[in-house]
Design a protein around this motif. Structure first.
Motif, PDB file in Angstrom:
ATOM      1  N   GLU A 395       0.822  -0.944  -0.031  1.00  0.00           N
ATOM      2  CA  GLU A 395      -0.089  -0.216  -0.474  1.00  0.00           C
ATOM      3  C   GLU A 395       1.215   1.011   0.117  1.00  0.00           C
ATOM      4  OE1 GLU A 395      -3.913   1.873   2.674  1.00  0.00           O
ATOM      5  OE2 GLU A 395      -2.706   0.124   3.234  1.00  0.00           O
ATOM      6  N   ALA A 396       0.805   2.061  -0.842  1.00  0.00           N
ATOM      7  CA  ALA A 396       1.461   3.271  -1.273  1.00  0.00           C
ATOM      8  C   ALA A 396       0.926   4.329  -0.825  1.00  0.00           C
ATOM      9  CB  ALA A 396       1.516   4.246  -2.478  1.00  0.00           C
ATOM     10  N   ASP A 397       2.054   5.282  -0.166  1.00  0.00           N
ATOM     11  CA  ASP A 397       1.827   7.093   0.840  1.00  0.00           C
ATOM     12  C   ASP A 397       3.166   7.029   0.702  1.00  0.00           C
ATOM     13  OD1 ASP A 397       0.117   7.824   2.340  1.00  0.00           O
ATOM     14  OD2 ASP A 397       1.974   7.869   3.476  1.00  0.00           O
ATOM     15  N   PRO A 398       3.054   8.495   0.396  1.00  0.00           N
ATOM     16  CA  PRO A 398       4.293   9.148   0.533  1.00  0.00           C
ATOM     17  C   PRO A 398       4.748   8.927   1.751  1.00  0.00           C
ATOM     18  CG  PRO A 398       2.496  10.706  -0.539  1.00  0.00           C
ATOM     19  CD  PRO A 398       1.465   9.799   0.025  1.00  0.00           C
ATOM     20  N   TYR A 399       4.631   8.775   2.658  1.00  0.00           N
ATOM     21  CA  TYR A 399       4.910   8.848   4.156  1.00  0.00           C
ATOM     22  C   TYR A 399       4.976   7.163   5.084  1.00  0.00           C
ATOM     23  CZ  TYR A 399       4.618  14.134   3.604  1.00  0.00           C
ATOM     24  OH  TYR A 399       4.559  15.343   3.293  1.00  0.00           O
ATOM     25  N   CYS A 400       4.465   6.542   4.095  1.00  0.00           N
ATOM     26  CA  CYS A 400       4.488   5.271   4.603  1.00  0.00           C
ATOM     27  C   CYS A 400       4.170   5.048   5.648  1.00  0.00           C
ATOM     28  CB  CYS A 400       5.908   4.207   4.154  1.00  0.00           C
ATOM     29  SG  CYS A 400       6.526   4.333   2.866  1.00  0.00           S
ATOM     30  N   THR A 401       2.305   5.842   6.383  1.00  0.00           N
ATOM     31  CA  THR A 401       2.184   5.462   7.476  1.00  0.00           C
ATOM     32  C   THR A 401       1.332   4.351   7.388  1.00  0.00           C
ATOM     33  OG1 THR A 401       1.023   7.242   6.415  1.00  0.00           O
ATOM     34  CG2 THR A 401       2.262   8.041   7.194  1.00  0.00           C
ATOM     35  N   TYR A 402       0.970   3.297   6.169  1.00  0.00           N
ATOM     36  CA  TYR A 402       0.007   2.367   6.765  1.00  0.00           C
ATOM     37  C   TYR A 402       0.613   1.516   6.586  1.00  0.00           C
ATOM     38  CZ  TYR A 402      -2.750   6.445   4.999  1.00  0.00           C
ATOM     39  OH  TYR A 402      -3.536   8.078   4.708  1.00  0.00           O
ATOM     40  N   ASP A 403       0.859   1.182   5.897  1.00  0.00           N
ATOM     41  CA  ASP A 403       2.090  -0.331   5.825  1.00  0.00           C
ATOM     42  C   ASP A 403       3.599  -0.655   5.048  1.00  0.00           C
ATOM     43  OD1 ASP A 403      -0.298  -1.519   5.772  1.00  0.00           O
ATOM     44  OD2 ASP A 403      -0.503  -2.520   3.577  1.00  0.00           O
ATOM     45  N   LYS A 404       3.796  -0.810   5.378  1.00  0.00           N
ATOM     46  CA  LYS A 404       5.525  -0.580   5.022  1.00  0.00           C
ATOM     47  C   LYS A 404       6.963  -1.727   5.497  1.00  0.00           C
ATOM     48  CE  LYS A 404       6.816   2.162   9.795  1.00  0.00           C
ATOM     49  NZ  LYS A 404       7.080   3.404   9.918  1.00  0.00           N
ATOM     50  N   VAL A 405       7.723  -1.895   5.015  1.00  0.00           N
ATOM     51  CA  VAL A 405       8.610  -2.674   5.961  1.00  0.00           C
ATOM     52  C   VAL A 405      10.315  -0.975   6.111  1.00  0.00           C
ATOM     53  CG1 VAL A 405      10.286  -3.625   4.769  1.00  0.00           C
ATOM     54  CG2 VAL A 405       8.754  -4.210   3.783  1.00  0.00           C
ATOM     55  N   THR A 406      10.976  -1.922   7.518  1.00  0.00           N
ATOM     56  CA  THR A 406      11.559  -0.973   8.174  1.00  0.00           C
ATOM     57  C   THR A 406      12.650  -1.797   8.741  1.00  0.00           C
ATOM     58  OG1 THR A 406      10.078   0.190   9.262  1.00  0.00           O
ATOM     59  CG2 THR A 406      12.178   0.552  10.129  1.00  0.00           C
ATOM     60  N   VAL A 407      13.823  -1.372   8.302  1.00  0.00           N
ATOM     61  CA  VAL A 407      14.992  -2.319   8.259  1.00  0.00           C
ATOM     62  C   VAL A 407      15.932  -1.295   8.970  1.00  0.00           C
ATOM     63  CG1 VAL A 407      17.860  -2.885   7.078  1.00  0.00           C
ATOM     64  CG2 VAL A 407      15.352  -2.901   5.854  1.00  0.00           C
ATOM     65  N   TYR A 408      16.136  -2.346  10.283  1.00  0.00           N
ATOM     66  CA  TYR A 408      16.988  -2.008  11.304  1.00  0.00           C
ATOM     67  C   TYR A 408      18.166  -1.941  11.055  1.00  0.00           C
ATOM     68  CZ  TYR A 408      12.374  -0.763  13.942  1.00  0.00           C
ATOM     69  OH  TYR A 408      11.395  -0.188  13.804  1.00  0.00           O
ATOM     70  N   ARG A 409      19.759  -1.707  11.834  1.00  0.00           N
ATOM     71  CA  ARG A 409      20.864  -1.626  11.696  1.00  0.00           C
ATOM     72  C   ARG A 409      21.340  -1.806  13.256  1.00  0.00           C
ATOM     73  NH1 ARG A 409      24.105   3.763  11.215  1.00  0.00           N
ATOM     74  NH2 ARG A 409      23.056   3.658   8.933  1.00  0.00           N
ATOM     75  N   GLY A 410      20.611  -3.957  12.765  1.00  0.00           N
ATOM     76  CA  GLY A 410      20.978  -4.197  14.331  1.00  0.00           C
ATOM     77  C   GLY A 410      20.038  -5.318  14.885  1.00  0.00           C
TER      78      GLY A 410
END
Length: 580
Positions: A395-410
């Motif tokens: 699901e697209a959104d300019p700020y990814c406020t709905y569905d999103k994938v987040t990659v953490y450095r740890g």
């Protein structure tokens, strides 16, 4: 009823008791009536708090006189003696002046340490003051560098409370005025040192300190092994100095991790740890991810995600505290880090061969209102973990406020974010500073889509166009374009003002336009004024006013006799003027 700390004025619980719970004011003081005191902390099964920290000292009631009449004392090498204000530890008298002169019995120096202070403090010591002089009178240099007036809440405000004379004598002066505040005063010890110290500050030891206790010009290099080793702040447990920057790099054997435990710590406590603090970096330098920040009283422990751990200790220019002592050792357990999400984690092991993971149900639609975790580990301790998104339909959104994938450095969500995407974005992400990457996929309760497919592997190649430099280039380009646009707009405005734009006529005086209504309502005087002003205006240049002469054809002369006669048939008659 819940948690409390009890002070018993004696060696057992049958003595008189004072209880403390909640938040007690800093510097609250309790004094036993005899040589023993019992402290008892009780807690229930519910809420836990940070607890307490306390300083305790042995006190003497002999003030050695000195108030009213100056007193001379002798310091010896084998016996520590004490000086207090009158009525110690009860509140001292106001409007009092106490003076002591101390002389070394061996012809050496006098060492004095302020063990406790409770006076009316402030930015300037304007009420109660204590001074220590390097000699026999107030005309000698001040070892305290002026007035000293710590309250029990601010004591100790200096890194060292020990003062040593350069000669054989010291002069101490205590002054109190009528301020209306009741304080306890001070407690000071003194002893004879036989010429071994050559500074006016605290005596320095001649023993060699371990390298992990001393701040040097560079980072202290340490090696972790199976033995338990220690790191401690400079001079621990004596108060550390202000304006320090210390760093340690711990390196374990290849393939091992580092376990760091906090044994003891007491630092300056500030909101956001903006004063004195300890940073723990999961890597080899200060650019590595910060996995813990400590100030105040710390008690947590951390594990590295690689074979290197970088520790940085910084102090500001204000108060010092006891410091810290840390314990480190090698850890060969590659189980999921304790800070990682406890349930629902898919553990993946990365190597040089490309592998894949996908969103649930891929390529069918993923579930709504869900959170999914993938923890990727590189056990080789060489190379970098790289993720390449091969397919993405979220699901697209300019700020990814709905569905999103987040990659953490740890391994935890407390680590910095490497990347975050949604929609049809297909980024490439590389982890350069550790051996773990945590991927979190969150969805809301609305639309569902196909999801994503991600390739992951270990590589030794540095990404040519990393996200960081791409962002820097975009920001730099946008900045330059903005500056150019502003310059163009300013140039156009200046040109327009001067009438130098292409196709633009020179701006002369504008003609005045009058409406019909204004013409009809104007008076004759205003008409004449308008004519006058219009005559004064500069007329535009025409061909007749130019310097080029224009030849007109000559006018033929005519005879009067040849002019046609005009017959007048009638005369206009004016009406007669009536006589009054």
């Amino acid at each position: 009823m819940y948690d409390s700390l009890r002070f018993y004025d004696g060696a057992n619980t049958g003595a008189q008791v004072t209880s403390v719970c909640g938040t007690a004011r800093s510097g609250r003081m309790f004094v036993s009536s005899g040589p023993a005191a019992l402290l008892r902390l009780t807690s229930d099964y519910s809420i836990q708090q940070a607890g307490f920290t306390m300083r305790y000292i042995m006190t003497k009631t002999d003030d050695h006189g000195g108030c009213g009449t100056a007193t001379t004392l002798t310091a010896t090498t084998n016996t520590v003696q004490y000086i207090t204000n009158k009525q110690w530890p009860d509140s001292y008298d106001e409007n009092s002046l106490c003076r002591w002169t101390i002389t070394s019995s061996s012809g050496g120096k006098v060492s004095m340490t302020i063990l406790f202070s409770d006076m009316l403090s402030g930015e300037e010591c304007y009420s109660d003051t204590l001074e220590i002089f390097d000699g026999s009178s107030r005309t000698d240099p001040s070892l305290t560098q002026g007035y000293f007036c710590d309250s029990r809440g601010t004591f100790p405000s200096r890194s060292s409370m020990t003062f040593v004379t350069s000669g054989t004598q010291a002069f101490i002066r205590f002054r109190s005025i009528a301020s209306g505040w009741r304080r306890h005063g001070f407690f000071l010890s003194f002893v004879d040192v036989q010429g071994a110290v050559t500074t006016t500050q605290a005596p320095t030891t001649t023993t060699t300190q371990p390298p992990n206790e001393v701040c040097s010009s560079g980072t202290v290099q340490l090696t972790a092994n199976n033995d338990t080793q220690l790191i401690q702040s400079p001079s621990y447990p004596i108060f550390y100095s202000p304006n320090m920057l210390c760093s340690w790099l711990i390196t374990a054997p290849t393939g091992a991790l580092i376990q760091l435990k906090v044994i003891d710590s007491y630092l300056e406590d500030t909101d956001g740890c903006v004063g004195d603090y300890v940073h723990i970096h999961d890597g080899s330098n200060a650019d590595s991810a910060v996995i813990a920040t400590y100030c105040g009283e710390i008690s947590s422990s951390v594990n590295s995600t690689s074979n290197r751990l970088y520790i940085q200790f910084r102090t500001d220019g204000s108060v010092g505290q006891r410091g810290f002592q840390l314990e480190y050792t090698v850890l060969y357990d590659y189980s999921t880090p304790s800070c990682a999400p406890p349930a629902g984690v898919t553990n993946l092991e990365a190597n040089a061969t490309a592998q894949y993971f996908e969103s649930p149900n891929y390529p069918d639609n993923y579930n709504s209102s869900s959170t999914f975790y993938w923890l990727i580990h590189n056990p080789s301790d060489t190379g970098y973990i790289r993720l390449e998104v091969e397919d993405s339909r979220i699901e697209a959104d300019p700020y990814c406020t709905y569905d999103k994938v987040t990659v953490y450095r740890g391994p935890c969500t407390t680590y910095p974010i490497l990347s975050s995407f949604c929609g049809v974005e297909k980024p490439t992400v590389t982890q350069y500073t550790g051996s773990y990457v945590l991927v979190v996929f969150t969805t809301d309760a609305t639309a569902d889509f196909r999801g994503f497919r991600i390739k992951y592997y270990v590589t030794t190649e540095v990404e040519k166009t990393s996200t960081f430099w791409r962002d820097v280039a975009l920001i730099a380009g946008a900045t330059i374009a903005g500056i150019a646009a502003v310059a163009i707009i300013v140039g156009l405005a200046v040109a327009a003002k001067k009438g130098k734009l292409p196709g633009m006529k020179s701006s002369g005086p504008k003609k005045r336009r009058l409406s019909v209504s204004s013409l009809s309502s104007s008076s004759s005087s205003s008409d004449e004024s308008d004519k006058e002003s219009s005559n004064k205006r500069k007329r535009p240049k025409t061909a007749l006013r130019s310097k080029t002469k224009v030849r007109l054809p000559p006018v033929k002369s005519a005879k009067v006799e040849t002019l046609p006669k005009v017959s007048i048939k009638g005369q206009s008659k004016l009406p007669p003027i009536a006589k009054k």
